[in-house]
Design an enzyme around this catalytic site. Structure first.
Site, PDB file in Angstrom:
ATOM      1  N   ASP A 126      -1.884   5.234  -6.078  1.00 57.27           N
ATOM      2  CA  ASP A 126      -2.166   4.450  -4.872  1.00 57.27           C
ATOM      3  C   ASP A 126      -2.305   2.970  -5.190  1.00 57.27           C
ATOM      4  OD1 ASP A 126      -2.889   3.586  -2.366  1.00 57.27           O
ATOM      5  OD2 ASP A 126      -4.940   4.304  -2.503  1.00 57.27           O
ATOM      6  N   ASP A 183       0.832  -1.200   0.000  1.00 58.29           N
ATOM      7  CA  ASP A 183       0.000   0.000   0.000  1.00 58.29           C
ATOM      8  C   ASP A 183       0.865   1.247   0.000  1.00 58.29           C
ATOM      9  OD1 ASP A 183      -1.989   1.853   0.239  1.00 58.29           O
ATOM     10  OD2 ASP A 183      -2.513   1.366   2.306  1.00 58.29           O
TER      11      ASP A 183
END
Length: 419
Positions: A273, A78
């Site tokens: 992201d 992440d």
């Protein structure tokens, strides 16, 4: 940041665990170096194979070995968060099902006065116990993790063929609440820009350069890497990270193009992201794009369907659609144009293959969603679907983001692999 809704059978992960663990064993080098804080920095990288896909699984994951002896854990890479954490039995108050037994932490607690602890809290934070550092991470999908910060050994493999074991800081999560995009994994691999991220810690120990990259295959899998020896910088298209957003890998696009033509959307702020499977746009931009897509497919042999709930907008053909190549000609590419110098621009291309999926019902669905509708306000996220078949690089030292088209189906060739 894990925003998208996915429903994955836990049994699939268990079956996948065995095959991935066996295949990983084949390419690891047997050379080791134990817990040395005085590495001489070399041009090297750390490489992780990635498993999973955008659809139907809805997430990618890497296997990371933690502890003594090392045990495998599946973590969600992440770039939207800093702290790496693993579900642990210390004891576990609320924990979700996971592919592996819960992590048993070492007794090496990070004290509250540790500088890394202060990075996880506001300035007015006061410790309940000076001997330990607590943490709480909240995600935009409503999920969260609460626990204690510990130090433990991670076993990592350099592209030079050397295995290193180094003690790093991570979270031992004993109270997890799953969000809308719940993934049946062991935890999160925090790859953000902050000093508490694993890559920043490795850089501070002079193991690697503070660079993160990933290559996600549209056919599933791919690889993740830390360090800067897997690419030639001159072959990469670069744009500067935004100086106004120090918490994300973000940049400001000069213009948003549809089919090579302007849309009127300029000074478009985007965040790259890897924790989001799909791409999310603010409601205004989303509305403009959706109207352009609808107009483009007018008169084409596609019909909007309401009985396919895979994504908000899906279309069916005269026959079930087998692959994106069957319908990509009916859609136009998107382009983010970034300023890269005086009178020059760098372009991030998003072809139809990088914003469409074929659902299990044989429909083609748009994998760009309305972020404002799910609470992201004006945030625009470039998710995994739009980064497929590209090597995307986050260079924290030069404060720039880069990309280049790549074959993500095979791990890059280096001495640490295929031994």
């Amino acid at each position: 940041m894990m925003y998208d809704q996915v429903f994955v059978l836990f049994l699939f992960c268990l079956l996948f665990t065995t095959s991935s663990a066996e295949s990983n064993h084949k390419w690891r080098s047997s050379v080791t170096m134990f817990n040395n804080n005085d590495y001489q920095e070399t041009k090297s990288s750390i490489i992780f194979p990635l498993f999973g896909d955008v659809y139907p699984n809805g997430f990618f994951f890497a296997e990371v070995s933690i502890g003594q002896p090392p045990k495998p854990y599946f973590l969600d890479p992440d770039t939207g968060s800093d702290l790496t954490w693993v579900q642990c039995d210390a004891p576990c108050v609320h924990c979700t099902k996971a592919p592996h037994p819960y992590y048993r932490p070492s007794n090496d607690l990070v004290p509250c006065k540790d500088p890394l602890c202060s990075l996880l809290h506001s300035d007015d934070y006061k410790c309940d116990d000076p001997d330990q550092c607590d943490y709480e991470v909240e995600y935009a999908d409503g999920g969260s993790s609460l626990g204690v910060v510990v130090k433990d050994v991670l076993s990592l493999y350099l592209s030079t063929g050397i295995q290193i074991r180094t003690r790093l800081t991570l979270g031992c999560g004993y109270d997890q609440l799953p969000g809308a995009s719940y993934h049946p994994l062991d935890g999160v691999l925090g790859l953000g820009r902050g000093r508490s991220s694993i890559v920043s810690q490795l850089h501070n120990r002079a193991v690697i350069q503070n660079v993160i990259g990933h290559c996600l295959s549209a056919r599933g899998g791919g690889y993740l890497f830390f360090g800067d020896d897997l690419y030639a910088a001159s072959q990469i298209t670069w744009t500067s990270m935004s100086s106004n957003d120090i918490n994300h890998y973000s940049a400001v696009a000069v213009e948003f193009l549809f089919g090579g033509k302007g849309t009127g959307i300029k000074n478009f702020h985007v965040v790259f992201d890897s924790g989001s499977s799909y791409t999310y746009l603010n409601s205004q931009t989303y509305g403009i794009l959706l109207s352009l897509v609808m107009k483009e497919i007018e008169g084409k042999p596609l019909q909007e369907v309401n009985d396919d709930q895979t994504l908000p907008f899906c279309w069916k053909g005269e026959e079930p659609i087998r692959g994106i190549s069957d319908v990509s000609k009916y859609f136009k590419p998107l382009t983010l144009s970034f300023a890269s110098g005086w009178r020059t621009e760098s372009q991030f291309q998003i072809p139809p293959e990088s914003y469409l999926i074929i659902s299990s019902k044989g429909s083609v669905c748009m994998g760009i969603l309305n972020g404002t509708a799910i609470g992201l306000q004006n945030l625009n996220l470039i998710g995994d679907i739009s980064m497929q078949d590209k090597m995307v690089i986050y260079d924290n030292q030069k404060k720039q983001i880069g990309w280049v088209s790549a074959n993500c189906d095979r791990l890059p060739n280096s001495n640490a692999l295929f031994l």
